[in-house]
Design an enzyme around this catalytic site. Sequence first.
Site, PDB file in Angstrom:
ATOM      1  N   CYS A  52      23.734   2.023  31.091  1.00 50.06           N
ATOM      2  CA  CYS A  52      23.231   2.771  31.886  1.00 50.06           C
ATOM      3  C   CYS A  52      23.923   4.054  31.800  1.00 50.06           C
ATOM      4  O   CYS A  52      25.231   4.037  31.714  1.00 50.06           O
ATOM      5  CB  CYS A  52      23.450   2.028  33.357  1.00 50.06           C
ATOM      6  SG  CYS A  52      23.216   2.806  34.797  1.00 50.06           S
ATOM      7  N   CYS A  73      24.343   6.237  34.881  1.00 48.18           N
ATOM      8  CA  CYS A  73      24.841   6.771  35.956  1.00 48.18           C
ATOM      9  C   CYS A  73      26.157   6.936  36.035  1.00 48.18           C
ATOM     10  O   CYS A  73      26.867   6.594  35.206  1.00 48.18           O
ATOM     11  CB  CYS A  73      24.134   5.657  37.148  1.00 48.18           C
ATOM     12  SG  CYS A  73      25.641   4.167  37.490  1.00 48.18           S
ATOM     13  N   ALA A 112       6.673 -12.200  53.946  1.00 44.46           N
ATOM     14  CA  ALA A 112       7.059 -13.404  53.399  1.00 44.46           C
ATOM     15  C   ALA A 112       7.065 -13.667  51.701  1.00 44.46           C
ATOM     16  O   ALA A 112       6.594 -14.529  51.342  1.00 44.46           O
ATOM     17  CB  ALA A 112       6.256 -14.397  54.210  1.00 44.46           C
ATOM     18  N   ASP A 167      13.505  -3.696  61.362  1.00 44.91           N
ATOM     19  CA  ASP A 167      12.925  -5.065  61.620  1.00 44.91           C
ATOM     20  C   ASP A 167      13.173  -5.680  63.136  1.00 44.91           C
ATOM     21  O   ASP A 167      14.064  -5.243  63.470  1.00 44.91           O
ATOM     22  CB  ASP A 167      13.356  -5.788  60.214  1.00 44.91           C
ATOM     23  CG  ASP A 167      12.192  -6.830  59.872  1.00 44.91           C
ATOM     24  OD1 ASP A 167      11.370  -7.098  60.752  1.00 44.91           O
ATOM     25  OD2 ASP A 167      12.351  -7.419  58.824  1.00 44.91           O
ATOM     26  N   CYS A 213      28.728   4.134  35.586  1.00 40.67           N
ATOM     27  CA  CYS A 213      28.796   3.475  34.279  1.00 40.67           C
ATOM     28  C   CYS A 213      29.085   4.384  33.289  1.00 40.67           C
ATOM     29  O   CYS A 213      29.680   3.944  32.354  1.00 40.67           O
ATOM     30  CB  CYS A 213      27.275   2.952  34.106  1.00 40.67           C
ATOM     31  SG  CYS A 213      26.750   1.573  34.885  1.00 40.67           S
ATOM     32  N   ASP A 215       6.342 -10.847  63.718  1.00 45.90           N
ATOM     33  CA  ASP A 215       5.384 -11.656  62.759  1.00 45.90           C
ATOM     34  C   ASP A 215       5.692 -12.749  62.359  1.00 45.90           C
ATOM     35  O   ASP A 215       7.104 -12.980  62.382  1.00 45.90           O
ATOM     36  CB  ASP A 215       4.923 -10.786  61.790  1.00 45.90           C
ATOM     37  CG  ASP A 215       6.073 -10.291  60.970  1.00 45.90           C
ATOM     38  OD1 ASP A 215       7.003  -9.820  61.473  1.00 45.90           O
ATOM     39  OD2 ASP A 215       6.009 -10.493  59.604  1.00 45.90           O
TER      40      ASP A 215
HETATM   41  N1  GUN Z   1      11.645  -9.389  55.886  1.00 41.47           N
HETATM   42  C1  GUN Z   1      11.219 -10.209  54.547  1.00 41.47           C
HETATM   43  N2  GUN Z   1       9.995 -10.761  54.907  1.00 41.47           N
HETATM   44  C2  GUN Z   1       9.656 -10.360  56.277  1.00 41.47           C
HETATM   45  C3  GUN Z   1       8.455 -10.672  56.967  1.00 41.47           C
HETATM   46  O1  GUN Z   1       7.529 -11.462  56.279  1.00 41.47           O
HETATM   47  N3  GUN Z   1       8.277 -10.158  58.106  1.00 41.47           N
HETATM   48  C4  GUN Z   1       9.327  -9.393  58.505  1.00 41.47           C
HETATM   49  N4  GUN Z   1       9.064  -8.841  59.838  1.00 41.47           N
HETATM   50  N5  GUN Z   1      10.245  -9.173  57.975  1.00 41.47           N
HETATM   51  C5  GUN Z   1      10.589  -9.662  56.739  1.00 41.47           C
HETATM   52 ZN    ZN Z   2      24.901   2.595  36.247  1.00 36.72          ZN
END
Ligand code: GUN
Ligand code: ZN
Length: 498
Positions: free
Chosen positions: A278, A280, A195, A92, A283, A127
């Site tokens: 669970c 796993c 978002a 990101d 657990c 963004d």
């Molecule tokens: N991580 C969580 N939401 C967003 C987003 O809208 N844009 C970016 N770039 N990273 C995110």
């Molecule tokens: Zn578990």
Amino acid sequence: MRDVFEIRAQDAGGRVGDLHVPRAGVTVETPALLPVVNPNVITVDPARFAEFGAQMLITNSYIIKRDEALASRAREEGLHDLLGFDGAIMTDSGSFQLSEYGEIDTDTEEILRFQRDIGSDVGTPVDIPTPPDVDRERAEEELRTTQERLELAETVDVGDMLVNAPVQGSTYPDLREEAGEHAYGTDLDVFPVGAAVPMMNDYRYDDVARAVAGAKRGLGSDAPVHLFGAGHPMMFALAVALGCDLFDSAAYALYARDDRYLTVHGTEQLSDLRHFPCACPICTEHTPEEVRRMPDAAREELLAEHNLHVSFTELRRVKQAIRDGDLLELVEARAHAHPRTLDGYRAFLDHARQYGASDPASKDTFFYASAESARRPEVLRHRERLERLSPEGHVLLTEGPRHDGFDECWYVKPPFGPYPRDLSEVYPLTAETPTNMDREGYEAAAKGVARLAGEHSDADFTLAHESWPADALDYVPPRVATVDLAEDLLTGPEEQTE
Ligand code: GUN
Ligand code: ZN
């Protein structure tokens, strides 16, 4: 868009696919869950992610870039060695920090080059994650900025790194659609719905569903779609049915830090658990009491491991459901585990026509599991298919095989409605339905009767029903004669009484 995504199987909007990540030299099976790695706070060693089933992770290039020591190590060793992970890595850009803190000190060109230089396999431009519920002017203006940055990203030399084209638009489905269309028109590769985190934090799964459905209308069906920040396993089935192919989960680590234990039905506090529901390794090898008595770091790691196991198990279940053609049965089961996932499923059903378009014509037996089933895309599609059939003369629509003096006899099956008898063994009319059908199922069938009568005005119809509720019969138009079999013995059109 480069040709990096191949769809292998499909059910409703859900697909099993292969995402080819050229820079990593790997193919990631989707739906894929990308554990979020904060390079400063490692909860579970990424070298172990493959144990859980992770083929790809996501980390934040902006966090790395801001930290001089980390940044120079990342440039020298590369991201894969830095994190000790040999699968695919998405990065990101700092957009999330932008949305949290209002500003960041980088831009799309610089951060994309940095992502390329540290060896990211899928990079992200800066963004603007517009929050939910802002006024339309702001949503439009910020979307324009995001779109300019996507266009800028197209001009950056990123080599064979794939690039995300986030789709914004706040809580305006038409802006999401426009954003999807624009993003799909760029030569970028992966399409995250952005978002959604503030909506998911507030369990607003209906708004998430509308945002994803809007984005999907704008994007081509061959576009790989990521849902940024979607990490709770209770909503994976729904998000996949809406058409999301990639997820990222910080939840496994964030929740573990607060002694929260993920399940497909919601979140439990470790302090409330007498038993682990669970299978796993964590657990089965420990009791909640043992885990509670552990030191903080050990407890956090074990909870994070459980959280990863339960998340990847759900994802495998979702993939198998797509292959089996019963994804919506799974979505419906998950929907009924929590009122807010039910909101999300109902919002999905509001888009039944959109999602019916990609649904296979025939699949596993349709199970009517609740009143919501009456609104599934398969029911709507059956109703629409009635216009292509050719009823003739005076047609009896009946739940049973009684037939006397009519030109044709069709069956009626709630929730689908009428169908010619030779389709009895054909999907979806082989559906398993409850002995005591609910009002919604009858209403849907009545809408089917209305559709048939509306499309074929040259034929006459008599609906012979048994004790259908009056509010369902309200959907049947007056030109269709109705006979209540519980009261009248049906003998034929001539003797028929109203
Ligand atoms: N991580 C969580 N939401 C967003 C987003 O809208 N844009 C970016 N770039 N990273 C995110
Ligand atoms: Zn578990």
